[in-house]
Scaffold this motif. Structure first.
Motif, PDB file in Angstrom:
ATOM      1  N   ASN A 182       0.845  -1.194   0.000  1.00 39.50           N
ATOM      2  CA  ASN A 182       0.000   0.000   0.000  1.00 39.50           C
ATOM      3  C   ASN A 182       0.882   1.247   0.000  1.00 39.50           C
ATOM      4  OD1 ASN A 182      -2.815  -1.086   0.331  1.00 39.50           O
ATOM      5  ND2 ASN A 182      -1.855  -2.017   2.132  1.00 39.50           N
ATOM      6  N   LEU A 183       0.462   2.244  -0.783  1.00 40.13           N
ATOM      7  CA  LEU A 183       1.221   3.480  -0.860  1.00 40.13           C
ATOM      8  C   LEU A 183       0.256   4.661  -0.915  1.00 40.13           C
ATOM      9  CD1 LEU A 183       3.941   4.937  -1.189  1.00 40.13           C
ATOM     10  CD2 LEU A 183       3.655   4.688  -3.677  1.00 40.13           C
ATOM     11  N   ASN A 184       0.359   5.556   0.062  1.00 35.94           N
ATOM     12  CA  ASN A 184      -0.460   6.771   0.099  1.00 35.94           C
ATOM     13  C   ASN A 184       0.349   7.948  -0.429  1.00 35.94           C
ATOM     14  OD1 ASN A 184      -2.820   5.628   1.332  1.00 35.94           O
ATOM     15  ND2 ASN A 184      -1.678   5.526   3.253  1.00 35.94           N
ATOM     16  N   THR A 185      -0.237   8.655  -1.395  1.00 28.59           N
ATOM     17  CA  THR A 185       0.423   9.809  -1.988  1.00 28.59           C
ATOM     18  C   THR A 185      -0.561  10.977  -2.066  1.00 28.59           C
ATOM     19  OG1 THR A 185      -0.193   9.350  -4.296  1.00 28.59           O
ATOM     20  CG2 THR A 185       1.745   8.199  -3.420  1.00 28.59           C
ATOM     21  N   GLU A 186      -0.055  12.109  -2.526  1.00 28.06           N
ATOM     22  CA  GLU A 186      -0.920  13.275  -2.677  1.00 28.06           C
ATOM     23  C   GLU A 186      -1.944  13.096  -3.794  1.00 28.06           C
ATOM     24  OE1 GLU A 186       1.586  16.593  -3.280  1.00 28.06           O
ATOM     25  OE2 GLU A 186       2.363  16.635  -1.205  1.00 28.06           O
ATOM     26  N   VAL A 187      -1.658  12.197  -4.701  1.00 29.67           N
ATOM     27  CA  VAL A 187      -2.581  11.997  -5.828  1.00 29.67           C
ATOM     28  C   VAL A 187      -3.426  10.735  -5.637  1.00 29.67           C
ATOM     29  CG1 VAL A 187      -1.163  13.244  -7.474  1.00 29.67           C
ATOM     30  CG2 VAL A 187      -0.769  10.793  -7.112  1.00 29.67           C
ATOM     31  N   GLY A 188      -3.524  10.229  -4.428  1.00 30.50           N
ATOM     32  CA  GLY A 188      -4.370   9.089  -4.169  1.00 30.50           C
ATOM     33  C   GLY A 188      -3.642   7.929  -3.530  1.00 30.50           C
ATOM     34  N   GLN A 189      -4.380   6.871  -3.306  1.00 27.74           N
ATOM     35  CA  GLN A 189      -3.830   5.672  -2.674  1.00 27.74           C
ATOM     36  C   GLN A 189      -3.639   4.576  -3.721  1.00 27.74           C
ATOM     37  OE1 GLN A 189      -6.353   3.097  -0.185  1.00 27.74           O
ATOM     38  NE2 GLN A 189      -4.778   3.300   1.424  1.00 27.74           N
ATOM     39  N   PHE A 190      -2.480   3.934  -3.685  1.00 25.51           N
ATOM     40  CA  PHE A 190      -2.164   2.815  -4.571  1.00 25.51           C
ATOM     41  C   PHE A 190      -2.094   1.537  -3.732  1.00 25.51           C
ATOM     42  CE2 PHE A 190      -0.552   6.547  -6.668  1.00 25.51           C
ATOM     43  CZ  PHE A 190      -0.880   6.350  -8.013  1.00 25.51           C
ATOM     44  N   ARG A 191      -2.628   0.465  -4.292  1.00 28.21           N
ATOM     45  CA  ARG A 191      -2.589  -0.822  -3.596  1.00 28.21           C
ATOM     46  C   ARG A 191      -2.282  -1.923  -4.615  1.00 28.21           C
ATOM     47  NH1 ARG A 191      -4.634  -3.716   0.884  1.00 28.21           N
ATOM     48  NH2 ARG A 191      -5.322  -5.831   0.390  1.00 28.21           N
ATOM     49  N   PHE A 192      -1.265  -2.722  -4.323  1.00 30.94           N
ATOM     50  CA  PHE A 192      -0.936  -3.882  -5.152  1.00 30.94           C
ATOM     51  C   PHE A 192      -1.115  -5.149  -4.325  1.00 30.94           C
ATOM     52  CE2 PHE A 192       2.102  -7.207  -6.289  1.00 30.94           C
ATOM     53  CZ  PHE A 192       1.697  -7.458  -7.602  1.00 30.94           C
ATOM     54  N   GLN A 193      -1.772  -6.129  -4.908  1.00 34.08           N
ATOM     55  CA  GLN A 193      -1.908  -7.429  -4.258  1.00 34.08           C
ATOM     56  C   GLN A 193      -1.618  -8.516  -5.278  1.00 34.08           C
ATOM     57  OE1 GLN A 193      -5.237  -8.217  -1.598  1.00 34.08           O
ATOM     58  NE2 GLN A 193      -5.445 -10.305  -2.398  1.00 34.08           N
ATOM     59  N   GLY A 194      -0.746  -9.433  -4.926  1.00 33.19           N
ATOM     60  CA  GLY A 194      -0.409 -10.554  -5.789  1.00 33.19           C
ATOM     61  C   GLY A 194      -0.572 -11.865  -5.060  1.00 33.19           C
ATOM     62  N   ASP A 195      -1.253 -12.820  -5.696  1.00 32.75           N
ATOM     63  CA  ASP A 195      -1.452 -14.160  -5.134  1.00 32.75           C
ATOM     64  C   ASP A 195      -0.893 -15.190  -6.109  1.00 32.75           C
ATOM     65  OD1 ASP A 195      -3.286 -13.943  -2.590  1.00 32.75           O
ATOM     66  OD2 ASP A 195      -4.141 -12.550  -4.050  1.00 32.75           O
ATOM     67  N   TYR A 196       0.089 -15.955  -5.637  1.00 36.47           N
ATOM     68  CA  TYR A 196       0.768 -16.951  -6.469  1.00 36.47           C
ATOM     69  C   TYR A 196       0.554 -18.334  -5.869  1.00 36.47           C
ATOM     70  CZ  TYR A 196       4.601 -19.640  -8.552  1.00 36.47           C
ATOM     71  OH  TYR A 196       5.344 -20.597  -9.189  1.00 36.47           O
ATOM     72  N   ASN A 197       0.256 -19.300  -6.745  1.00 37.65           N
ATOM     73  CA  ASN A 197       0.093 -20.686  -6.313  1.00 37.65           C
ATOM     74  C   ASN A 197       0.967 -21.576  -7.182  1.00 37.65           C
ATOM     75  OD1 ASN A 197      -1.516 -23.422  -7.076  1.00 37.65           O
ATOM     76  ND2 ASN A 197      -1.736 -22.983  -4.899  1.00 37.65           N
ATOM     77  N   ARG A 198       1.696 -22.455  -6.549  1.00 41.34           N
ATOM     78  CA  ARG A 198       2.536 -23.412  -7.262  1.00 41.34           C
ATOM     79  C   ARG A 198       2.220 -24.817  -6.771  1.00 41.34           C
ATOM     80  NH1 ARG A 198       5.543 -24.547 -11.831  1.00 41.34           N
ATOM     81  NH2 ARG A 198       6.899 -26.314 -11.363  1.00 41.34           N
ATOM     82  N   VAL A 199       1.753 -25.678  -7.684  1.00 43.22           N
ATOM     83  CA  VAL A 199       1.470 -27.072  -7.348  1.00 43.22           C
ATOM     84  C   VAL A 199       2.772 -27.853  -7.447  1.00 43.22           C
ATOM     85  CG1 VAL A 199       0.152 -29.130  -7.932  1.00 43.22           C
ATOM     86  CG2 VAL A 199      -0.882 -26.872  -8.223  1.00 43.22           C
ATOM     87  N   LEU A 200       3.211 -28.416  -6.333  1.00 43.08           N
ATOM     88  CA  LEU A 200       4.467 -29.154  -6.307  1.00 43.08           C
ATOM     89  C   LEU A 200       4.272 -30.606  -6.721  1.00 43.08           C
ATOM     90  CD1 LEU A 200       5.868 -27.754  -2.942  1.00 43.08           C
ATOM     91  CD2 LEU A 200       6.343 -26.944  -5.267  1.00 43.08           C
ATOM     92  N   SER A 201       3.151 -31.186  -6.314  1.00 43.85           N
ATOM     93  CA  SER A 201       2.871 -32.576  -6.680  1.00 43.85           C
ATOM     94  C   SER A 201       1.374 -32.810  -6.611  1.00 43.85           C
ATOM     95  CB  SER A 201       3.597 -33.558  -5.741  1.00 43.85           C
ATOM     96  OG  SER A 201       3.111 -33.432  -4.410  1.00 43.85           O
ATOM     97  N   HIS A 202       0.882 -33.703  -7.443  1.00 50.76           N
ATOM     98  CA  HIS A 202      -0.532 -34.075  -7.436  1.00 50.76           C
ATOM     99  C   HIS A 202      -0.660 -35.437  -8.101  1.00 50.76           C
ATOM    100  CE1 HIS A 202      -4.976 -33.148  -8.662  1.00 50.76           C
ATOM    101  NE2 HIS A 202      -4.864 -34.061  -7.712  1.00 50.76           N
ATOM    102  N   GLU A 203      -1.021 -36.442  -7.330  1.00 50.42           N
ATOM    103  CA  GLU A 203      -1.167 -37.776  -7.881  1.00 50.42           C
ATOM    104  C   GLU A 203      -2.328 -38.505  -7.226  1.00 50.42           C
ATOM    105  OE1 GLU A 203       2.595 -39.646  -7.222  1.00 50.42           O
ATOM    106  OE2 GLU A 203       2.101 -40.237  -5.170  1.00 50.42           O
ATOM    107  N   THR A 204      -2.895 -39.429  -7.969  1.00 52.09           N
ATOM    108  CA  THR A 204      -3.995 -40.246  -7.480  1.00 52.09           C
ATOM    109  C   THR A 204      -3.652 -41.717  -7.659  1.00 52.09           C
ATOM    110  OG1 THR A 204      -5.110 -40.218  -9.644  1.00 52.09           O
ATOM    111  CG2 THR A 204      -5.712 -38.489  -8.064  1.00 52.09           C
ATOM    112  N   GLN A 205      -4.314 -42.536  -6.861  1.00 53.35           N
ATOM    113  CA  GLN A 205      -4.135 -43.981  -6.929  1.00 53.35           C
ATOM    114  C   GLN A 205      -5.495 -44.620  -6.727  1.00 53.35           C
ATOM    115  OE1 GLN A 205      -0.907 -45.270  -4.470  1.00 53.35           O
ATOM    116  NE2 GLN A 205      -1.152 -47.443  -4.968  1.00 53.35           N
TER     117      GLN A 205
END
Length: 352
Positions: A182-205
């Motif tokens: 989050n960043l507050n400035t004289e010209v408004g508020q900026f907000r960045f949000q990032g969501d990352y997902n990494r599947v390491l393994s997935h198996e069925t039997q």
């Protein structure tokens, strides 16, 4: 004061749905019947020399969806699961925070509906090649009832039963990362949000003795519904009564939709590429952008403009489809992608 380590463990329990236990229906499905194809080849050629399952065509099969006990299978058991996770949250500054979590899931006896093509493949291995024996073949013989043609000897399907079963186990592990700035400035508020997902393994039997199926490194015959990785990032600017958000959605590389390793049916319908031979099972990444702008005219009246798929990006090309035609993409993995770019104008009025 600004760093937190956390962990958790959960056990889960879920009884079978009544619909899975008692549901009955029927429908036509397109599939390969390799047993009938084999018998037809032998009748025409006098022997099975030169027979290749790649030369078999699909056919419509009437599949009856019934309760498992109607064909002598064991009653459905409850699903059970174990989940544990470990992570940390860090407020690096007053404006920047970071969260990272590792999760491991093990599901036992998960209820799934049998795959029609998988049953037909097992039927071929039980009654033609002999590479599958024992209890698995007893199950197949109870669910695929054949009646030989007295003239040709071709074993046609008389009844085909499909039901819900308990999968032996499903295992998955993945990492989630969230960053907020989050960043507050004289010209408004900026907000960045990032969501990352990494599947390491997935198996069925499916059974205790069956080979685990690795979704990360092998495509199944329905394509991969989960991506190797995904990311959703948004940047918002707010000033007075106005706000706007630009969102990027990244979907990592999945696998081609129609690819059955057992019978080498992994060929592009347009390009002719044999994906099993080349090992090129994965399709490209898919990135789309959404844009939203909102303005509060008064405390009671709000307008909002939304544009989905801002740059009209097309989903990744996949020409392995068997029963689908252009635009050649996995409609299950990318639902609604064929719509392309569209916009919506919303107006909201509230009074008290």
């Amino acid at each position: 004061d600004n760093f937190l380590v956390r962990a958790g463990y959960t056990e889960s329990f879920r009884a079978p749905d009544k619909a899975l236990v008692f549901f009955n229906s029927g429908s036509f499905q397109t599939a390969f019947d390799y047993v009938s194809c084999y018998d037809q080849y032998v009748f025409v050629n006098g022997s099975d020399v030169g027979f290749d399952t790649d030369d078999c065509d699909t056919r419509d099969i009437f599949t009856q969806r019934i309760g498992g006990q109607e064909v002598g299978l064991d009653p459905l058991d409850a699903e059970k699961g174990d989940t544990w996770w470990l992570g940390f949250a860090w407020d690096a500054t007053d404006n920047l925070s970071l969260r990272v979590d590792y999760t491991n899931i093990e599901l036992g006896q998960r209820t799934i509906t049998q795959n029609s093509q998988g049953l037909l493949n097992d039927d071929y291995e039980c009654n033609v090649t002999g590479t599958l024996t024992g209890g698995d073949c007893d199950i197949v013989d109870a669910q695929i009832i054949r009646a030989p043609n007295p003239v040709t000897g071709v074993r046609g399907i008389q009844n085909f039963y499909r039901t819900a079963i308990n999968q032996f186990e499903e295992r998955a592990s993945y990492i989630d990362v969230r960053i907020i700035y989050n960043l507050n400035t004289e010209v408004g508020q900026f907000r960045f949000q990032g969501d990352y997902n990494r599947v390491l393994s997935h198996e069925t039997q499916t059974t205790p003795t069956s080979e685990p199926f690795d979704y990360q490194n092998r495509p199944d015959n329905n394509g991969a519904d989960d991506f190797n990785s995904s990311f959703v990032g948004s940047l918002t600017w707010s000033y007075s009564d106005f706000s706007t958000t630009l969102t990027a959605i990244y979907r990592g590389r999945g696998t081609v939709m129609e690819c059955e390793f057992r019978d080498n049916n992994c060929t592009g319908r347009v390009t002719g590429e044999d994906y099993q031979e080349t090992g090129n099972y994965r399709i490209d990444e898919y990135v789309t952008w959404n844009w939203t702008a909102a303005y509060n005219f008064t405390d009671e009246f709000l307008t909002r403009l939304r544009v989905v798929n801002l740059f009209d990006e097309k989903p990744p090309w996949d020409d392995t489809h068997l029963q689908f035609y252009p635009p050649w993409y996995n409609t299950f993995t990318y639902p609604g992608a064929g719509i392309g770019r569209y916009a919506a104008l919303e107006m909201e009025f509230t009074w008290q």
